[in-house]
Design a protein around this motif. Structure first.
Motif, PDB file in Angstrom:
ATOM      1  N   ARG A 163       0.646   4.710  -2.279  1.00 33.69           N
ATOM      2  CA  ARG A 163       0.635   6.044  -1.658  1.00 33.69           C
ATOM      3  C   ARG A 163       1.728   6.930  -2.249  1.00 33.69           C
ATOM      4  O   ARG A 163       1.509   8.104  -2.524  1.00 33.69           O
ATOM      5  CB  ARG A 163       0.794   5.929  -0.154  1.00 33.69           C
ATOM      6  CG  ARG A 163       0.566   7.293   0.518  1.00 33.69           C
ATOM      7  CD  ARG A 163       0.264   7.168   1.965  1.00 33.69           C
ATOM      8  NE  ARG A 163       1.444   6.756   2.523  1.00 33.69           N
ATOM      9  CZ  ARG A 163       1.871   6.626   3.785  1.00 33.69           C
ATOM     10  NH1 ARG A 163       1.282   6.793   4.633  1.00 33.69           N
ATOM     11  NH2 ARG A 163       2.945   6.267   4.233  1.00 33.69           N
ATOM     12  N   HIS A 164       2.917   6.372  -2.483  1.00 37.37           N
ATOM     13  CA  HIS A 164       4.030   7.169  -3.026  1.00 37.37           C
ATOM     14  C   HIS A 164       3.914   7.408  -4.526  1.00 37.37           C
ATOM     15  O   HIS A 164       4.273   8.478  -5.011  1.00 37.37           O
ATOM     16  CB  HIS A 164       5.371   6.479  -2.756  1.00 37.37           C
ATOM     17  CG  HIS A 164       5.890   6.640  -1.366  1.00 37.37           C
ATOM     18  ND1 HIS A 164       5.938   7.840  -0.716  1.00 37.37           N
ATOM     19  CD2 HIS A 164       6.416   5.728  -0.507  1.00 37.37           C
ATOM     20  CE1 HIS A 164       6.461   7.680   0.492  1.00 37.37           C
ATOM     21  NE2 HIS A 164       6.755   6.400   0.641  1.00 37.37           N
ATOM     22  N   SER A 194       0.824  -1.215   0.000  1.00 39.71           N
ATOM     23  CA  SER A 194       0.000   0.000   0.000  1.00 39.71           C
ATOM     24  C   SER A 194       0.859   1.267   0.000  1.00 39.71           C
ATOM     25  O   SER A 194       0.435   2.313  -0.492  1.00 39.71           O
ATOM     26  CB  SER A 194      -0.957   0.008   1.197  1.00 39.71           C
ATOM     27  OG  SER A 194      -0.219   0.065   2.409  1.00 39.71           O
TER      28      SER A 194
END
Length: 176
Positions: free
Chosen positions: A42-43, A38
């Motif tokens: 997100r990045h 995850s």
């Protein structure tokens, strides 16, 4: 996590080169980077974006397109032949991913930005864009023969002879 973004990029770069884009799931990148999958989303937003950003960041620094125009053909072929495993890995990763959804158009943009546009900017004449694109295709064919097909006869040939002969072909496109 401090450094997690760099760890993800490094893990992704290695796996994309080793396996190709399609055969590299996010969970394997996360495992190699020591992070949760995850965090990759997100990045980077998506696997496609991670791939493209990783490839762009690892493009070779300065290809010799800004030297004297009359020697760009040989200079560039010499550069290609002396490229290290990193450059080979980037080329093969791009080749393997070129048919994946969402990747093809972005690859064309990277291709244009790193080779076609810098060369076209140096060329004169009404067909400058066509000649720059043909030059990129010519170089791509050589890379494909060396790195994808692994043509043993080319690999065994005298590199300087390849520089002279293939460089002359490239030069004819650049300065017709």
């Amino acid at each position: 996590m401090p450094g997690s973004k760099d760890a993800i990029r490094d893990a992704a770069a290695g796996l994309f080169v080793e396996r190709g884009y399609a055969a590299t799931p996010l969970r394997d990148i996360a495992a190699r980077a020591g992070v949760d999958a995850s965090l990759i989303i997100r990045h980077f937003g998506s696997k496609e974006e991670l791939f493209l950003r990783t490839v762009e960041e690892r493009m070779p620094e300065a290809a010799p397109l800004d030297g004297p125009l009359e020697s760009v053909g040989e200079d560039f072929i010499r550069f290609v032949l002396s490229s290290d495993a990193h450059v080979r890995g980037v080329f093969l990763a791009l080749l393997r991913a070129s048919d994946a959804d969402g990747i093809g158009s972005r690859l064309r943009a990277v291709h244009d930005r790193f080779f076609v546009e810098p060369l076209r900017a140096r060329l004169e004449g009404p067909d400058a864009d066509l000649r720059a694109r043909l030059a990129a295709s010519l170089v791509g064919g050589l890379l494909y023969s060396f790195w994808a097909v692994r043509d043993e006869a080319l690999a065994a040939a005298d590199p300087e002879l390849i520089v002279v002969r293939y460089g002359a072909l490239l030069q004819r496109l650049i300065t017709p």
